[in-house]
Design a protein around this motif. Sequence first.
Motif, PDB file in Angstrom:
ATOM      1  N   VAL A   8       0.830  -1.098   0.000  1.00 15.73           N
ATOM      2  CA  VAL A   8       0.062  -0.034   0.005  1.00 15.73           C
ATOM      3  C   VAL A   8       0.972   1.093  -0.084  1.00 15.73           C
ATOM      4  CG1 VAL A   8      -1.888  -1.104   1.071  1.00 15.73           C
ATOM      5  CG2 VAL A   8      -0.265   0.070   2.508  1.00 15.73           C
ATOM      6  N   ALA A   9       0.502   2.198  -0.715  1.00 12.01           N
ATOM      7  CA  ALA A   9       1.209   3.563  -0.745  1.00 12.01           C
ATOM      8  C   ALA A   9       0.387   4.909  -0.274  1.00 12.01           C
ATOM      9  CB  ALA A   9       1.727   3.740  -2.085  1.00 12.01           C
ATOM     10  N   PHE A  10       1.109   5.809   0.370  1.00 15.25           N
ATOM     11  CA  PHE A  10       0.577   7.074   0.796  1.00 15.25           C
ATOM     12  C   PHE A  10       1.151   8.020  -0.188  1.00 15.25           C
ATOM     13  CE2 PHE A  10      -0.040   4.458   4.368  1.00 15.25           C
ATOM     14  CZ  PHE A  10      -1.259   4.709   4.766  1.00 15.25           C
ATOM     15  N   SER A  11       0.695   8.828  -0.843  1.00 14.74           N
ATOM     16  CA  SER A  11       1.036   9.955  -1.625  1.00 14.74           C
ATOM     17  C   SER A  11       0.388  11.200  -1.392  1.00 14.74           C
ATOM     18  CB  SER A  11       1.013   9.640  -3.054  1.00 14.74           C
ATOM     19  OG  SER A  11       1.878  10.406  -3.978  1.00 14.74           O
ATOM     20  N   GLY A  12       0.381  12.044  -2.135  1.00 15.58           N
ATOM     21  CA  GLY A  12      -0.289  13.583  -1.861  1.00 15.58           C
ATOM     22  C   GLY A  12      -0.642  14.265  -2.982  1.00 15.58           C
ATOM     23  N   GLY A  13      -0.558  15.722  -2.696  1.00 16.08           N
ATOM     24  CA  GLY A  13      -0.338  16.269  -1.260  1.00 16.08           C
ATOM     25  C   GLY A  13       0.942  15.829  -0.754  1.00 16.08           C
ATOM     26  N   GLU A  14       1.100  16.490   0.573  1.00 18.90           N
ATOM     27  CA  GLU A  14       2.570  15.982   1.174  1.00 18.90           C
ATOM     28  C   GLU A  14       1.927  14.831   2.371  1.00 18.90           C
ATOM     29  OE1 GLU A  14       5.462  15.547   0.755  1.00 18.90           O
ATOM     30  OE2 GLU A  14       5.359  14.737   2.853  1.00 18.90           O
ATOM     31  N   ALA A  15       2.245  13.666   2.172  1.00 19.43           N
ATOM     32  CA  ALA A  15       1.676  12.670   3.150  1.00 19.43           C
ATOM     33  C   ALA A  15       2.299  12.695   4.384  1.00 19.43           C
ATOM     34  CB  ALA A  15       2.425  11.138   2.519  1.00 19.43           C
ATOM     35  N   THR A  16       3.410  13.665   4.652  1.00 17.57           N
ATOM     36  CA  THR A  16       4.179  13.544   6.175  1.00 17.57           C
ATOM     37  C   THR A  16       3.629  14.849   7.039  1.00 17.57           C
ATOM     38  OG1 THR A  16       5.965  14.977   5.814  1.00 17.57           O
ATOM     39  CG2 THR A  16       6.284  12.546   5.446  1.00 17.57           C
ATOM     40  N   LEU A  17       2.649  15.610   6.394  1.00 16.94           N
ATOM     41  CA  LEU A  17       2.000  16.708   7.213  1.00 16.94           C
ATOM     42  C   LEU A  17       1.308  15.847   7.985  1.00 16.94           C
ATOM     43  CD1 LEU A  17       0.904  19.203   4.603  1.00 16.94           C
ATOM     44  CD2 LEU A  17       2.900  19.335   6.049  1.00 16.94           C
ATOM     45  N   ASN A  18       0.836  16.192   9.269  1.00 16.20           N
ATOM     46  CA  ASN A  18      -0.125  15.633  10.144  1.00 16.20           C
ATOM     47  C   ASN A  18       0.606  14.419  10.556  1.00 16.20           C
ATOM     48  OD1 ASN A  18      -2.027  14.793  11.723  1.00 16.20           O
ATOM     49  ND2 ASN A  18      -3.796  15.323  10.436  1.00 16.20           N
ATOM     50  N   ARG A  19       1.676  14.447  11.277  1.00 18.14           N
ATOM     51  CA  ARG A  19       2.474  13.360  11.643  1.00 18.14           C
ATOM     52  C   ARG A  19       1.548  12.217  12.581  1.00 18.14           C
ATOM     53  NH1 ARG A  19       8.398  14.152  14.443  1.00 18.14           N
ATOM     54  NH2 ARG A  19       8.417  12.092  15.651  1.00 18.14           N
ATOM     55  N   GLU A  20       0.684  12.506  13.424  1.00 17.89           N
ATOM     56  CA  GLU A  20      -0.255  11.520  14.241  1.00 17.89           C
ATOM     57  C   GLU A  20      -0.908  10.830  13.353  1.00 17.89           C
ATOM     58  OE1 GLU A  20       0.202  14.980  15.047  1.00 17.89           O
ATOM     59  OE2 GLU A  20       1.110  15.027  16.926  1.00 17.89           O
TER      60      GLU A  20
END
Length: 394
Positions: free
Chosen positions: A215-227
């Motif tokens: 599975v993959a997270f992309s964006g936007g910027e995926a690392t905004l909102n660390r929690e």
Amino acid sequence: MQAHNLQIARRNLHLCRFCGICRDAVSCPTEPGSVDCTGCGACHLACPYEAIEILPREQAHERMRLIKVIIDGEIFFVPERITVSDALAFAGYQVSDPCGVGGCFACALVIGGETKPACVTAVAEGMKIDTMTKPEPLRVVSGFAPHVVGGVGTPHTLKNYTRPVEVACFLHGCNYRCPQCQNHVMAFTGGVPMTPKSVAGILIGIAEAYHVGRVAFSGGEATLNREFLIKVIKLLRTRDSDLRIHVDTNGSLLTTDYIDELVDAGMTDIGIDLKALSPDTFTKITAVSEDRERFLKISWDAVKYILDNHDIFVGIGIPYNRALMPMEEIRAMGEKIAQISKDVQVCLLDYRAAFRRRDLVLPTVAEMAEAKEALNSVGLRNVIAQTVEGHIGP
Ligand code: SF4
Ligand code: SF4
Ligand code: FES
């Protein structure tokens, strides 16, 4: 108290192409030009045709009155028709809203009993704003789908163009303002947020349906909102101990403790887009000037830190278009990467005309091959180039 952010949006109908983005995709309680506009700027950031200006309210001949809000139990009087972020700034609070469009929910607070993004939520008479309670992390997420090519952090041996290699989703909001953003609707719009549990459940469900182990997270910027990101990765790891979990990022927030936390949570693959080497090129590509040295340093340092300290797959992305980056800088970036590792996968990305740079000419296959040769010539052994006709392998 200083009235420093009394603004209003105005649409220039000579520039507007009526694409509908500001109406359908922007988190806005009203519309540009309305008396209720808070001047949050979300529509201005999202408009591909730069048809929305943000003007001082005085220029719009607005008369403001003060309204009462209650912040952490204390009463403050702030101008009406501003955002909660601006109200907090008026009250002397430190405010951080990296995307500013209601996408990342990094600025989310408990407002009137609900979790809402401070950057685009309008103040109201008697509103209770709670900065002490940590709300459940949420984020606007869209585009859940199987992909046959993958992203920067997908090993090139898996890219096949015929069957799904991973299931991706796109996390809204970005801290860069790239005029040629290749994914601008995700980067510059908000929407209805999701919980980490619902995002993890959808990803696992699609991955099972397509028999895909990534599975993959992309964006936007995926690392905004660390929690949010940490929580969703932990949930995925709990559900499936063998799953490859891939994050594509611009790397600008990847401090060493954040990287360690991502790897501990279960991230196995990362793609980091290094936008440039020189600050001037970085600003040309990202439209970020204030934090450019810091973002550049953090993203380059992140690559070295991960390769030196973690046994996960790393891919580096370099955007290429001759209108954005000279070939000498591609070569200089290659030299710097080669000092860290000659074998790391580097993917040249052919930047097409998009968003506000509709003038860009898509690089030809020959141009991408030339840029790849520049990287190979400085010792990099694992360079791939994305082209209009598919990837050129290493
Ligand atoms: S986003 Fe811009 S071009 Fe599109 S409808 Fe709104 S103002 Fe017009
Ligand atoms: S998005 Fe923000 S700036 Fe634009 S019209 Fe709505 S409230 Fe005003
Ligand atoms: S900064 Fe408010 S949602 Fe991203």
